[in-house]
Scaffold this motif. Structure first.
Motif, PDB file in Angstrom:
ATOM      1  N   TRP A  29       0.836  -1.210   0.000  1.00  0.00           N
ATOM      2  CA  TRP A  29       0.000   0.000   0.000  1.00  0.00           C
ATOM      3  C   TRP A  29       0.867   1.255   0.000  1.00  0.00           C
ATOM      4  O   TRP A  29       0.598   2.218  -0.719  1.00  0.00           O
ATOM      5  CB  TRP A  29      -0.910  -0.021   1.225  1.00  0.00           C
ATOM      6  N   LYS A  59       2.177   1.849  -3.458  1.00  0.00           N
ATOM      7  CA  LYS A  59       1.123   2.221  -4.395  1.00  0.00           C
ATOM      8  C   LYS A  59       0.745   3.700  -4.269  1.00  0.00           C
ATOM      9  O   LYS A  59       0.564   4.395  -5.271  1.00  0.00           O
ATOM     10  CB  LYS A  59      -0.116   1.344  -4.164  1.00  0.00           C
ATOM     11  N   VAL A  60       0.639   4.191  -3.041  1.00  0.00           N
ATOM     12  CA  VAL A  60       0.228   5.590  -2.841  1.00  0.00           C
ATOM     13  C   VAL A  60       1.421   6.537  -2.809  1.00  0.00           C
ATOM     14  O   VAL A  60       1.253   7.753  -2.727  1.00  0.00           O
ATOM     15  CB  VAL A  60      -0.601   5.747  -1.540  1.00  0.00           C
ATOM     16  N   ILE A 106      -5.684   8.235   5.493  1.00  0.00           N
ATOM     17  CA  ILE A 106      -5.746   8.708   4.111  1.00  0.00           C
ATOM     18  C   ILE A 106      -4.532   9.588   3.842  1.00  0.00           C
ATOM     19  O   ILE A 106      -4.376  10.639   4.477  1.00  0.00           O
ATOM     20  CB  ILE A 106      -7.027   9.522   3.842  1.00  0.00           C
ATOM     21  N   SER A 135      -1.741  13.062  -0.361  1.00  0.00           N
ATOM     22  CA  SER A 135      -1.754  13.034  -1.824  1.00  0.00           C
ATOM     23  C   SER A 135      -3.080  12.515  -2.361  1.00  0.00           C
ATOM     24  O   SER A 135      -3.583  12.980  -3.382  1.00  0.00           O
ATOM     25  CB  SER A 135      -0.605  12.155  -2.337  1.00  0.00           C
ATOM     26  N   VAL A 136      -3.672  11.542  -1.661  1.00  0.00           N
ATOM     27  CA  VAL A 136      -4.970  10.996  -2.072  1.00  0.00           C
ATOM     28  C   VAL A 136      -6.059  12.041  -1.864  1.00  0.00           C
ATOM     29  O   VAL A 136      -6.941  12.216  -2.711  1.00  0.00           O
ATOM     30  CB  VAL A 136      -5.291   9.700  -1.288  1.00  0.00           C
ATOM     31  N   LYS A 143      -5.901  14.616  -4.626  1.00  0.00           N
ATOM     32  CA  LYS A 143      -6.426  14.108  -5.892  1.00  0.00           C
ATOM     33  C   LYS A 143      -7.954  14.112  -5.886  1.00  0.00           C
ATOM     34  O   LYS A 143      -8.591  14.355  -6.901  1.00  0.00           O
ATOM     35  CB  LYS A 143      -5.923  12.682  -6.136  1.00  0.00           C
ATOM     36  N   ARG A 144      -8.527  13.830  -4.717  1.00  0.00           N
ATOM     37  CA  ARG A 144      -9.990  13.820  -4.619  1.00  0.00           C
ATOM     38  C   ARG A 144     -10.573  15.222  -4.782  1.00  0.00           C
ATOM     39  O   ARG A 144     -11.580  15.416  -5.450  1.00  0.00           O
ATOM     40  CB  ARG A 144     -10.422  13.278  -3.249  1.00  0.00           C
TER      41      ARG A 144
END
Length: 357
Positions: free
Chosen positions: A26, A29-30, A51, A54-55, A58-59
């Protein structure tokens, strides 16, 4: 990414800190690195959600939508679509013409809606393409802050309506219409904010807050229509100024008080205050009916009665919406309390409310 489900042992780090390692698959991946920020959310069931920043970015950022138009596209549909994309959380709205150029009537409609949307600017424009960028920093806002701004606008609208009836001048009513426009702008931003919160991983009671925000806007609409009625029918203003100018002050006082304690209940999590707001809002509806009855002997014709009645109907709608926001606030407050609701700590105070309510 394949679903990761593992059981890991909690380790002690130092004298009082507990630590658990993150799954390497994980992390890769992130793109998580030492020193990066992560958001930690504790859910109601006690589970923990992590969370990466960076995620989250992006959201919430970089969402773009393209709207294709032609010479036959109605301006109303174009502006309604731009508005819908704004509140849906898009940061970049691109309008492109399939005919090779954008009509001046379309450009006029685009500029008007952009002026209405807080944080929106036209950053690119050519003959066949317009780009609207939304510059809104979600970190600068909170739901309670936006609700407070809407409530303050409504309180000012009530003040100006009462002033108009006391003075017999329609000038304060013009300000009511301006305030309603500003209220609509904050409403759009508040709805957008709830969508962004949802994208960022959610926040409790978003559905209830959306309903609360919409109902506050409905109150503004009712007060605006009431003001417009008086502007369009000066004879109605004269009748009401002579008969209920002092009594309308009483109604204004209680409605402002309801708005104040609704906000206080929301911020402080006070179910007793929220309950009192519900009671006062119900009583204010009855008070409007009494005001209408008091003016009946003053009418000189059926036509005058019908005109004055439309004003009272708008006030009654505003009171009904007041009751709705008080009930929504009560629901939000109780929802935040948790599974143990202590109603034994104090008695609901019979406070507030002008004479006659």
């Amino acid at each position: 990414m394949n679903r990761i489900s593992e059981t890991r042992k909690v380790q002690r780090f130092g004298r009082s800190t507990l630590m658990v390692s993150l799954p390497s698959e994980w992390v890769k991946k992130v793109g998580l690195k030492p020193g990066d920020s992560v958001r930690i959310e504790v859910r109601e069931d006690g589970s923990l959600v992590i969370i990466p920043q960076s995620v989250l970015e992006k959201r919430a950022k970089g969402k773009e939508v393209v709207i294709k138009i032609s010479k036959t596209t109605p301006e109303e549909i174009l502006t309604r679509t731009i508005y819908a994309m704004y509140i849906a959380g898009f940061d970049r709205i691109v309008i492109e013409s399939v005919d090779g150029y954008i009509l001046s009537s379309h450009m006029h409609a685009i500029r008007n809606i952009v002026r209405m949307l807080i944080g929106a600017e036209i950053v690119e424009q050519s003959t066949n393409r317009v780009v609207i960028q939304i510059f809104v920093d979600v970190e600068k806002y909170s739901l309670d802050n936006l609700v407070s701004r809407m409530i303050n606008s409504l309180k000012s609208m009530l003040e100006y309506i009462a002033l108009a009836l006391k003075s017999g001048s329609e000038e304060p009513l013009r300000e009511v219409l301006e305030l309603e426009y500003e209220l609509d702008r904050v409403h759009a931003l508040a709805v957008r904010y709830t969508y962004v919160l949802n994208l960022l991983g959610g926040s409790p009671f978003l559905t209830e807050y959306r309903a609360l925000i919409k109902t506050l806007e409905d109150i503004g609409d009712s007060l605006s229509y009431a003001a417009q009625t008086l502007i369009e029918k000066p004879d109605v203003m004269r009748v009401l100024s002579k008969t209920i100018s002092d009594r309308i002050d009483e109604l204004k006082t209680v409605l402002i008080y309801v708005l104040d304690i609704v906000y206080e209940a929301l911020v402080e999590g006070d179910a007793f205050r929220a309950s009192r707001a519900v009671d006062l809002a119900q009583e204010s509806t009855t008070f409007v009916s009494k005001l209408e009855t008091e003016t009946i002997p003053k009418y000189t014709s059926v036509e005058e009665y019908i005109r004055v009645k439309s004003f009272f109907e708008r006030l009654s709608h505003a009171c009904n919406h007041m009751q709705a926001i008080a009930e929504l606030t009560f629901d939000i407050v109780l929802g935040k309390v948790g599974r143990v609701i202590d109603l034994s700590s104090r008695v609901i105070e019979k406070v507030g409310g002008p004479a006659g309510i």
